[in-house]
Design an enzyme around this catalytic site. Sequence first.
Site, PDB file in Angstrom:
ATOM      1  N   GLY A 138       0.828  -1.190   0.000  1.00  0.00           N
ATOM      2  CA  GLY A 138       0.000   0.000   0.000  1.00  0.00           C
ATOM      3  C   GLY A 138       0.866   1.244   0.000  1.00  0.00           C
ATOM      4  N   SER A 139       0.329   2.343  -0.526  1.00  0.00           N
ATOM      5  CA  SER A 139       1.033   3.618  -0.426  1.00  0.00           C
ATOM      6  C   SER A 139       0.794   4.195   0.967  1.00  0.00           C
ATOM      7  CB  SER A 139       0.530   4.583  -1.504  1.00  0.00           C
ATOM      8  OG  SER A 139       0.911   4.101  -2.770  1.00  0.00           O
ATOM      9  N   GLY A 140       1.527   5.255   1.283  1.00  0.00           N
ATOM     10  CA  GLY A 140       1.388   5.861   2.604  1.00  0.00           C
ATOM     11  C   GLY A 140       2.530   5.503   3.533  1.00  0.00           C
ATOM     12  N   HIS A 141       3.445   4.634   3.043  1.00  0.00           N
ATOM     13  CA  HIS A 141       4.598   4.222   3.856  1.00  0.00           C
ATOM     14  C   HIS A 141       5.897   4.848   3.348  1.00  0.00           C
ATOM     15  CE1 HIS A 141       1.819   1.339   5.436  1.00  0.00           C
ATOM     16  NE2 HIS A 141       1.779   0.624   4.320  1.00  0.00           N
ATOM     17  N   LYS A 145       5.489  -7.941   2.366  1.00  0.00           N
ATOM     18  CA  LYS A 145       5.222  -7.791   3.794  1.00  0.00           C
ATOM     19  C   LYS A 145       4.023  -8.683   4.144  1.00  0.00           C
ATOM     20  CE  LYS A 145       4.669  -3.209   3.846  1.00  0.00           C
ATOM     21  NZ  LYS A 145       4.552  -3.070   2.379  1.00  0.00           N
ATOM     22  N   ASP A 159      -1.667  -8.340   0.846  1.00  0.00           N
ATOM     23  CA  ASP A 159      -0.417  -8.344   0.087  1.00  0.00           C
ATOM     24  C   ASP A 159      -0.072  -9.769  -0.349  1.00  0.00           C
ATOM     25  OD1 ASP A 159       1.384  -5.494   0.784  1.00  0.00           O
ATOM     26  OD2 ASP A 159      -0.441  -5.929   1.881  1.00  0.00           O
ATOM     27  N   HIS A 207      -0.547   0.827   9.404  1.00  0.00           N
ATOM     28  CA  HIS A 207      -1.716   1.144   8.592  1.00  0.00           C
ATOM     29  C   HIS A 207      -2.743   1.951   9.361  1.00  0.00           C
ATOM     30  CE1 HIS A 207       0.100  -2.314   6.567  1.00  0.00           C
ATOM     31  NE2 HIS A 207      -0.234  -1.650   5.496  1.00  0.00           N
TER      32      HIS A 207
END
Lengths: 332, 202
Positions: free
Chosen positions: A53-56, A104, A109, A218
């Site tokens: 996911g994006s945001g990391h 991960k 995922d 998250h």
Amino acid sequence: MKKFINTADTYLTDALTGFAAAHPQLSVNLESGVVTRARGPVSGKVGLVSGGGSGHEPLHTGFVGEGMLDAACPGEIFTSPVPDQVTEALRAVDSGEGTVLIVKNYTGDVMNFELAAELAGEEDLRVESVLVNDDVAVEDSTFTAGRRGTGATVLVEKIAGAAAARGDSLGAVADVGRRVNAASRSFAVALTACTTPSAGRPGFDLPEDEIEVGVGIHGEPGRRREKLRSASEIVSDMVDAILDDRPLERGSQVVVCVNGLGGTPLSELYLVYGEVAALLEERGIAIARNLVGDYVTSLDMAGCSITLCEAEEEFLALWDAPVDTPGLRWGL
Amino acid sequence: MDIELARAWVRGIAEAVERDRERLGELDAAIGDGDHGENMHRGFAAAVEAVDKLTAETVGQVLTKTGTTLVSRVGGASGPLYGSAFRAAGKALAAESAEPEDVGAALSAALEEVRRLGGAQAGDKTMVDAFAPAVEAFESTDTAASGEGAADAAEEGLRATEPMQARKGRASYLGERSIGHLDPGAASTALIFRALAEAEQG
């Protein structure tokens, strides 16, 4: 919500557009959702692909480049990429030597990467997967989906990336990645929740005098909530949690990563690192290498994670090898 | 079920998901990461578009197209789970129209696929807790309106997830703190079966 944002719907595209403009040595395909090195696959080298996911950020797009990843697949915010993205990345980086996928350990995922690996297998692409599951906050039992992959992902990507760059085989690159993961443990604490652009408000309410202990990346709540205490007390508990799970003997050496979750100033991270260093010194554990900063974040969450990786000599040599990516750069 | 009913079902799901987008997000924010509503909306909006463009010859093709679109667009755990569920159902319905028992068998195949992929059992606080009773109810009635019973059973299954502790998916990391919340996956499954019941009633 106060963010530099145009609309929630275009947030990710806008961010990737800026990322592309900032890093001309990378190629950002907004259509396929894949970030690769602009020069394409390196002939004779095993490929390395990760995503999530994006945001990391900087994970994973910020680790594409010389000595690390060949491609990254950013999903929607906190949402794993779809199989098409991963398959496209596998095709893009294949030089005939096979590709290692770094995943991960999250249900979404794992499923999406598995579907992608199946599709790639039908196209005769050789794929090996390395699962990252370093988070000790999650008890490894039949009562959870297994341990989460968090801070150790950077170590796995750096070290496996260097192994691929020096010409290791597909099996050897996957193996060193798995060994780094097995030697790593992480634990995170949040001081605030984070706000996703689509939700527009914090994911959970956390009073001024409380912290979430054992959070993931998250924005979900942690294992438990505690009163805010001094940094030295909090860090001591974090290091205990890690060492209770995987004890380290006097004389062992580690790579330490003190990682910010996105909303914590660097000075606080250094303060935390100082506490970690003192605690390890007391126990006779040597810090061979360290990393302090924002590497695996959770949007604007204030907090940090601590990762300890027991370091084999081979890890250190690969750690020191040159790396040239937006998020990590040394030895050039 | 004929091709038109299958299309109406997919459209109905998309409408329900759009209507409840925020509620699904809130349920997910409580014990997950809060993106379930957005993800389901993105997937089913794309599925409606794909199904509307499709020249279908069998009921199965409509559902298979829905499934492949969900896998390609949703991401997270919901994409593979719902996507594979619709693909499994589609695979089982290779005719212009299907009798209720055929649809029941297709839904049962979809449930099996969800179980296989996600590894969740009844009581794990997942979509299976709504899906399994819905399929059972659907198969135990042999009328052309079996969807009604299935939707009721799915909603009852959803309510039953509230006191459960999550053992699969992202909510499982919360341990006991996942107790006292409805499972967002079970909530979207309940929407899907309610949409089936409404499509059957025209």
